[in-house]
Write an enzyme that holds these catalytic residues in place. Structure first.
Site, PDB file in Angstrom:
ATOM      1  N   HIS A   1      -3.208   3.776  -3.826  1.00 37.58           N
ATOM      2  CA  HIS A   1      -2.599   3.001  -2.730  1.00 37.58           C
ATOM      3  C   HIS A   1      -1.177   2.576  -3.085  1.00 37.58           C
ATOM      4  O   HIS A   1      -0.755   1.448  -2.806  1.00 37.58           O
ATOM      5  CB  HIS A   1      -3.475   1.793  -2.371  1.00 37.58           C
TER       6      HIS A   1
ATOM      7  N   GLU B   1     -10.323   3.494  -4.907  1.00 38.17           N
ATOM      8  CA  GLU B   1     -10.043   4.796  -4.308  1.00 38.17           C
ATOM      9  C   GLU B   1      -9.020   5.623  -5.091  1.00 38.17           C
ATOM     10  O   GLU B   1      -8.136   6.264  -4.518  1.00 38.17           O
ATOM     11  CB  GLU B   1      -9.605   4.626  -2.842  1.00 38.17           C
TER      12      GLU B   1
ATOM     13  N   ASP C   1       0.865  -1.172   0.000  1.00 37.23           N
ATOM     14  CA  ASP C   1       0.000   0.000   0.000  1.00 37.23           C
ATOM     15  C   ASP C   1       0.906   1.228   0.000  1.00 37.23           C
ATOM     16  O   ASP C   1       2.146   1.094  -0.033  1.00 37.23           O
ATOM     17  CB  ASP C   1      -0.941   0.004   1.215  1.00 37.23           C
TER      18      ASP C   1
END
Length: 684
Positions: A305, A375, A251
């Protein structure tokens, strides 16, 4: 005087020795509940230790977990034995890859048994044999895929002399046979009264899972989890016949995965040199999981990420590989700090993705690969002068549609790199739901033949039934039902974290992918989607912003087990019907080394029919709640609830189901005899 002193000493010896024997034992009530009773109330014997009682008190399914989907028949008797007299067989002639899997699984099974009984001397009277025959008709399948047959049948029988129990487990593949071994282990319990193991000596079970994909996801990037810690997660999955471990390995926060030939990633991205997953570590983990019937699905999340571990690009002459890394204010550029996304207009990014995919697919299975995709923050890309200049030069607008187009182009190129790195050109990518999966974009950018969609949006999101109807295979991970990190204090600011409240095991158990789709469409369409694999299954994720090596297990378990039964069995009943077995299963996991959260006071295990919610009493308890206005009911000897007869005791050298309370009764008898003798001597 001498005889009096001798008898006093003998009395003290007997009384002292009797302290190891409880005054309590357990009996089965209504063929459903185990309940604690005083040994003195069973003068003819008939009680057994609690775990032995639970083996087959519930005649329908004992304490099996997850509940089998086919026919279950459990006999009333058990046979005592020691782990050293168990002999697995049936697989030594199989091809080496499958044979070795069987040998590993058999060794794990024996280890379970050795953990159940504390080490100590064997009593010759209980040296009964347990033969376990394991067979598979497909002896070539050594890698689990979504098409792998996991069914099995288990038959347990006992010889006429009662000295040999035979367990036959037959399956199509090793993976089904391994599940059968897990079921067999749940037909065995430790008998502390006799210091032996007891096995249900007659049984027949036919079983197979309902859903193909049954998993948990663990994030090890925000907080590092050791290799041994991850192995315990895999252990827990195997205990519950769950077959997928989704490993969120990287991440923005850290890059702990070694990439073959490219040490810069971990040099710049790992929290420390001690917090790295080496190539050897990951190979070891894959082998460990496979022997336990678990597939590791690695996730390399991109294009969002992504951050630390990529910042060395300019010094290597590769340009900026990431943008907006660790910039402030973070809330304008990403959903949580630190920010960072791949620079998807830099061609070198795709070159490096190819190296990463190649390194990973030399270790992990080459049929399923999680590509992340969630995201993506357009504010981050809109803050990059390099990206905006590229979009302007290529006639791409900087509105939502323009950024989605840029993102869609990236996804196409990334998937091409994944396919090129794989020896299996039909490798399937998994993506989280995102803007790219919205109804207005999904068909343009994502081919249902190439991708599985993992749904983390809310349960009733309208996009979900639409994508299933349009032919997409899906994995349910709705944040409002299955996120295991919810319900704690916020780690950014005050209050509770964003996905509160806490998701209890009851709501997880009742979260049915089939039911959700059926409610949005109809049961016929849901049945068809389950049959053709569009309803692949579900997965409960644990994001570890607030969990680490000390806390992650209790977040995962026993709630993960509730999802395990939902996906294996898809029961028509709700959580209440599973509660007793859930508690027993949780205790079994703890005994095997899993630090699962407690579910109830221990009292509830001792009196299984006493711990029920207000208004839930079903008339089967022996002493229902009373008030001064309501007379207490008559004892349970009325025509409606006859008192159960004590089970018939049989010789311990063959089978037992009722004699283990006799030791305490015998002590009591000796006590009475010696007391009478002492009284006679004192009056002589």
């Amino acid at each position: 005087m001498y005889y009096s002193q001798f008898l006093v000493a003998l009395l003290l010896l007997v009384v002292g020795g009797s302290q190891a024997q409880s005054v309590w034992t357990y009996t089965c009530r209504n063929e459903k509940f185990c309940q604690r009773v005083a040994v003195a109330d069973l003068p003819g014997g008939g009680g057994v230790p609690l775990d032995v009682c639970k083996l087959n008190c519930d005649k329908a399914h004992g304490s099996l977990f997850p509940l089998p989907t086919g026919q279950v028949t459990l006999g009333p008797n058990t046979t005592p034995f020691y782990p050293g007299y168990v002999t697995p067989s049936g697989y030594d002639a199989y091809p080496i890859p499958v044979r070795d899997l069987f040998r590993a699984a058999a060794g794990i099974f024996i280890d379970y048994l050795n953990k159940m009984r504390p080490s100590g001397p064997d009593d010759p009277i209980y040296r009964n044999a347990v033969n376990v025959r394991l067979t598979a008709s497909d002896t070539s399948t050594a890698m689990f895929t979504l098409g792998t047959d996991e069914s099995y049948t288990l038959t347990v029988s006992v010889s006429a002399d009662g000295k040999t129990v035979t367990a036959d487990i037959s399956a199509v593949t090793f993976f089904g046979a391994r599940h059968g071994l897990e079921t067999l282990s749940q037909l065995i319990a430790y008998d502390e009264d006799l210091d032996v193991l007891q096995i249900v000596n007659t049984a027949s079970i036919v079983d197979k899972p309902v859903y193909l994909y049954r998993g948990l996801a663990l994030d090890t990037a925000r907080n590092f989890i050791s290799l041994d810690g991850i192995k315990k997660v895999i252990d827990g999955l195997s205990y519950n016949k769950m077959n997928m471990f989704h490993w969120h390995i990287s991440d923005t926060n850290s890059f702990a995965m070694e990439v073959e030939g490219w040490p810069q990633f971990t040099t710049h991205g790992a929290y420390s040199s001690e917090k790295i997953y080496s190539l050897a570590d990951m190979r070891d983990l894959v082998a460990y999981a496979r022997a336990r019937g678990v597939k590791i699905v690695p996730e390399f999340d991109e294009p969002a990420h992504v951050g630390f571990g990529w910042e060395w690009g300019p010094s290597a002459g590769l340009g900026n590989l990431v943008v907006c890394l660790n910039e402030d204010p973070w809330y304008d550029l990403c959903l949580q700090p630190p920010c960072g996304q791949l620079n998807i207009v830099n061609d070198n990014v795709y070159v490096m993705l190819g190296h990463i995919f190649t390194s990973m697919l030399k270790i992990f299975d080459n049929d399923l690969f999680h590509m992340g995709g969630d995201e993506v923050h357009f504010g981050c890309y809109n803050s990059s002068e390099e990206i905006k200049a590229w979009m302007a030069a290529n006639g791409t607008s900087t509105d939502v549609a323009g950024f989605v187009s840029l993102w869609g182009s990236f996804q196409h190129q990334a998937h091409d790199k994944l396919v090129a790195a794989s020896s299996n050109k039909d490798i399937t990518g998994i993506l989280w739901t995102s803007e790219l999966t919205h109804r207005e974009y999904i068909s343009e950018y994502l081919d249902p033949a190439k991708y599985v969609i993992q749904i983390w949006t809310e349960t009733l999101n309208a996009d979900t039934p639409a994508m299933i109807t349009d032919g997409y295979r899906v994995i349910f991970s709705n944040y409002d039902a299955l996120y295991l990190d919810c319900g704690f204090n916020a780690w950014l600011g005050s209050g509770h974290n964003w996905c509160s409240p806490y998701k209890g095991w009851q709501s997880i158990y009742d979260h049915s992918p089939h039911g959700i789709y059926a409610n949005a469409t109809n049961s016929t369409m849901a049945d068809a989607a389950l049959a053709d694999g569009r309803l692949l299954g579900a997965e409960a994720p644990l994001w570890v912003e607030q969990a680490d090596e000390k806390a992650y297990e209790s977040r995962l378990w026993p709630r993960g087990a509730a999802l395990g039964e939902r996906l294996w069995t898809n029961p028509t009943t709700n959580w209440a019907d599973a509660e007793h077995r859930m508690v027993t299963n949780r205790n079994r996991m703890v005994a095997r080394g899993i630090n699962a959260d407690a579910m109830q006071p221990e009292y509830c295990s001792m009196y299984q029919n006493k711990c029920y919610g207000p208004g839930a009493w079903d008339g089967e308890v022996t002493s229902p709640p009373t008030s001064p206005q309501t007379p207490a009911p008559s004892p349970a000897t009325s025509p409606q609830t006859p008192a159960p007869s004590p089970p018939t005791s049989t010789p311990p050298s063959s089978t037992t189901q009722g004699g283990t309370g006799a030791a305490s009764s015998t002590v009591g008898g000796i006590f009475l005899v010696i007391t009478s003798l002492l009284w006679s001597l004192s009056t002589a």
